[in-house]
Design an enzyme around this catalytic site. Structure first.
Site, short mmCIF file in Angstrom:
data_model
loop_
_atom_site.label_atom_id
_atom_site.label_comp_id
_atom_site.label_asym_id
_atom_site.label_seq_id
_atom_site.Cartn_x
_atom_site.Cartn_y
_atom_site.Cartn_z
N LYS A 199 0.86 -1.18 0.00
CA LYS A 199 0.00 0.00 0.00
C LYS A 199 0.90 1.23 0.00
O LYS A 199 1.60 1.50 0.98
CB LYS A 199 -0.92 0.00 1.21
CG LYS A 199 -1.96 1.12 1.22
CD LYS A 199 -2.87 0.96 2.42
CE LYS A 199 -3.93 2.04 2.47
NZ LYS A 199 -4.80 1.90 3.67
N LYS A 251 -2.19 -1.76 -3.65
CA LYS A 251 -3.04 -0.57 -3.64
C LYS A 251 -2.14 0.66 -3.68
O LYS A 251 -1.22 0.75 -2.86
CB LYS A 251 -3.89 -0.56 -2.37
CG LYS A 251 -4.85 0.62 -2.26
CD LYS A 251 -5.66 0.53 -0.97
CE LYS A 251 -6.65 1.70 -0.88
NZ LYS A 251 -7.45 1.65 0.37
N SER A 277 -9.99 5.42 -5.35
CA SER A 277 -10.91 6.54 -5.55
C SER A 277 -10.42 7.55 -6.59
O SER A 277 -11.19 8.01 -7.43
CB SER A 277 -11.15 7.24 -4.22
OG SER A 277 -9.92 7.73 -3.67
#
Length: 328
Positions: A199, A251, A277
């Protein structure tokens, strides 16, 4: 060349939709898609997220309806995020059996049972008044080991609420190991851990912070990964697999397709990717301005993530993508 013509003509295999379907190397199917969802405590109607057109903070009732639809569409699962009415320094709402996330998990499982995987985000950032993914020490830094103790309790709370899959996402060192140990000790041997193993500290998270009403002060660069580093990603993956991760995730997705491929080639467990997003917002904004074909861009984006090596994709387009695939 023979007689002035090419001897090999790759275009033959592109000459019609039927032949293109026949020879397609990469598939995009409903079962490979997971829908992230936000449930807001006390909401009486869905609240639009301005930076993510088409995405909302759900009420408990609208969340149940969306989860039922996800099951009907054959999606792989839903990933639930709670948006609490009250936050505090230690994120105590994450452990409260009657906190919004644990309540939403129970709602989801009562709605779909085992027809759809109910997944839950295991992190404190939605619940802390400072917006960080862990508790802070006296100097204001995230305290890794104190946070691990909370993550262990949080994992058990989510499994007790009925979550089939928990997703430790805070990038604390050792998070998978403590959650696995706690789950096993509590008898939740079959609860799957989808580890946010890779991440990155990304600029593309911006709209998500509106989605969860983030209170973040500063940034997360001391625990999320540096976007200049690839070898570090494989190190994190190895640690999470050794600690008991069942699935590992990368991610964001689009700026890290190379990382997805490296991880897929490196491990023998399933690999997920989160189409986040900001990636969603960019396509929606360009489409709203008439600059791109939105539907084609959605499917092309998701196919690229699958082609890079992701077995599963978390995407806000999950339900839309199924409808688009059905119209092909």
């Amino acid at each position: 060349m023979s007689g002035g013509f090419p001897e090999v003509r790759p275009r033959r295999l592109r000459s019609s939709a039927a032949v293109r379907r026949l020879v397609a190397e990469t598939t995009l199917e409903p079962r490979q898609l997971i829908l992230p969802m936000f449930i807001r405590e006390g909401a009486r109607e869905p609240i639009a997220i301005k930076s993510m057109p088409g995405v909302v903070q759900h009420t408990r009732d609208t969340a149940r309806k969306a989860i039922a639809e996800a099951a009907q569409l054959g999606l792989g699962g839903v990933m639930l995020f709670g948006v609490p009415a009250v936050k505090d320094e230690v994120g105590s709402g994450a452990l409260d059996p009657d906190g919004i996330l644990n309540v939403a998990i129970r709602d989801a499982v009562s709605e779909v049972g085992d027809e759809l995987l109910v997944m839950s985000d295991l992190c404190l950032d939605e619940f802390t008044s400072h917006g960080h993914c862990g508790v802070l020490d006296s100097s204001g830094r995230v305290d890794n080991d104190a946070t691990l103790a909370i993550y262990a309790e949080m994992g058990v709370a989510q499994a007790s609420a009925g979550a089939h899959v928990v997703g430790p996402s805070g990038m604390m060192d050792g998070q998978v190991g403590v959650v696995r140990t706690a789950l096993d000790a509590a008898g939740y041997l079959d609860t799957v851990i989808l580890a946010y193993a890779v991440k990155y500290a990304s600029a593309f998270f911006g709209p998500f912070r509106e989605a969860v009403d983030s209170s973040l002060q500063g940034d997360r660069k001391t625990y999320q990964q540096d976007n200049a580093n690839a070898r570090d990603a494989l190190r994190e993956v190895d640690l999470d697999v050794a600690e008991g991760a069942d699935i590992v995730m990368v991610k964001p997705a689009l700026a890290y397709l190379d990382i997805i491929r490296q991880v897929r080639d490196h491990v023998n467990v399933p690999v997920a990717a989160y189409n986040i997003s900001g990636e969603y917002a960019m396509v929606e904004a360009a489409a709203a301005n008439g600059w791109i074909d939105r539907d084609a861009a959605v499917l092309e984006t998701l196919t690229s993530i699958r082609r890079a090596g992701a077995d599963t994709i978390l995407t806000y387009w999950a339900a839309d993508a199924v409808h688009l695939l059905n119209r092909r």
